[in-house]
Enzyme design. Structure first.
Site, short mmCIF file in Angstrom:
data_model
loop_
_atom_site.label_atom_id
_atom_site.label_comp_id
_atom_site.label_asym_id
_atom_site.label_seq_id
_atom_site.Cartn_x
_atom_site.Cartn_y
_atom_site.Cartn_z
N PRO A 1 31.96 12.99 26.38
CA PRO A 1 33.21 12.32 26.00
C PRO A 1 34.21 13.25 25.31
O PRO A 1 33.92 13.88 24.31
CB PRO A 1 32.74 11.23 25.06
N GLU A 2 35.40 13.32 25.89
CA GLU A 2 36.54 13.99 25.26
C GLU A 2 37.55 12.89 24.96
O GLU A 2 37.23 11.71 25.08
CB GLU A 2 37.13 15.05 26.21
N LYS B 1 37.60 12.87 19.07
CA LYS B 1 36.51 12.37 19.91
C LYS B 1 35.63 11.38 19.17
O LYS B 1 34.46 11.21 19.50
CB LYS B 1 35.68 13.56 20.41
N HIS C 1 17.18 4.21 25.19
CA HIS C 1 18.04 5.11 24.43
C HIS C 1 19.10 4.38 23.62
O HIS C 1 20.07 4.98 23.17
CB HIS C 1 18.68 6.15 25.35
N ARG D 1 20.74 11.75 24.99
CA ARG D 1 20.20 12.94 24.35
C ARG D 1 20.10 12.81 22.84
O ARG D 1 19.34 13.55 22.20
CB ARG D 1 21.05 14.16 24.72
N ARG E 1 30.91 28.72 27.72
CA ARG E 1 31.26 27.48 28.41
C ARG E 1 31.96 27.84 29.72
O ARG E 1 32.70 28.82 29.79
CB ARG E 1 32.24 26.64 27.57
#
Length: 279
Positions: free
Chosen positions: A2-3, A61, A93, A114, A267
DNA sequence: ATTAATGTTCAGAA
DNA sequence: TTTCTGAACATTAA
């Protein structure tokens, strides 16, 4: 991933919780290592139960839920976190839930595959000092055209790397940095201190354009399918990507040069050699 | 079995 | 002082 556009989509998706009153706040049973929730769930719960939600905002964010007490519940999804009002992608999760009454939405969920994200409850004062002060820049949708280049100052870092620095501007992430620079025609390895005012304006303008469009499309769901909106639906902006994850494809602008993939600060960066220049 | 992936933060080196 | 590198967090798909 997510940005800004994805987090803004989450925010919009949960606006219906405004006015709701917390019945229960709980850490949901998760067999694996739990995410960071602070303060501890029992104290957090004590401060929230019976309290009314006044607004849902976004800062960079992060999704920020503000209560009548001034307390703010902050969801920071990092890589794979989702703020949801529907059933989550998987049950195992699911990390945190708020049961609500007095509003159309009965539950607010935080899911994180995660588990690198976090949920934090801050007092009004803590929020002002920790998230609004010096350490973090202004939100990308709030910063002015004049302040934007000033904040990058005369650093010699590559522009693409600096755009990811949340102490300069909040909300730009790896995917959108490549997209913005491609539209602006700026080479990702251009040193910030060598970019003139005109080119900063181009970067600024395209940043706003890309974010506005990406929000309309409800964000980008990449091939791993993790990102979903608050109703567990995919975003649509991934089909509009011009360079991100399109190595080898023809550039959509010049229709000649192939998209190049390089690595900056560990990146991936994608760009067109022909359309993006250093000056 | 190894590698890479969207984000952030920190330690330590250059 | 500034900038860069690698590692850490945990998971999964290729």
């Amino acid at each position: 991933m997510p940005e800004l556009p994805e987090v803004e989509t989450m925010r919009r998706g949960v606006l219906g919780i405004i006015g709701g009153k917390v019945v229960k706040a709980e850490r949901t049973p998760c067999p694996k290592k739990p995410i960071v929730i602070s303060p501890r769930i029992d104290r957090l719960s004590k401060r929230l139960v019976g309290k009314t939600i006044k607004s849902v905002d976004r800062l960079g964010k992060r999704v920020v839920v503000r209560f009548e007490t001034g307390d703010r519940l902050i969801f920071e999804p990092r890589m794979t976190g989702l703020v949801l009002i529907s059933d989550p992608p998987t049950t195992e999760h699911l990390r945190f839930s708020l049961k609500l009454k007095n509003c159309p939405i009965k539950k607010l969920l935080y899911w994180d595959r995660r588990g690198l994200g976090n949920v934090t409850l801050l007092t009004d004062k803590q929020y002002q000092t920790k998230l609004t002060d010096g350490k973090l820049g202004p939100d990308a949708l709030v910063v002015s055209e004049e302040e934007f280049p000033q904040r990058f100052g005369k650093t010699r870092r590559d522009v693409k790397v600096a755009m990811l620095d949340q102490s300069i501007v909040l909300g730009i992430g790896n995917l959108y940095a490549s997209e913005i620079l491609h539209l602006a025609g700026v080479h990702p390895q251009t040193r910030c201190d060598l970019i003139n005012k005109k080119r900063w304006s181009l970067i600024y303008k395209h940043m706003l354009d890309v974010f506005a469009l990406a929000i309309e499309y409800e964000g980008s769901t990449l091939s791993d399918g993790t990102y979903r909106n608050a109703l567990n639906k995919s975003g649509g902006y991934q089909n509009e990507h011009r360079v991100y994850d399109r190595e080898g494809e023809k550039c959509p602008s010049c229709k000649q040069s192939p998209i190049i993939r390089i690595v900056q600060a560990q990146r991936a960066t994608f760009y067109c050699k022909k359309c993006q220049t250093k000056r």
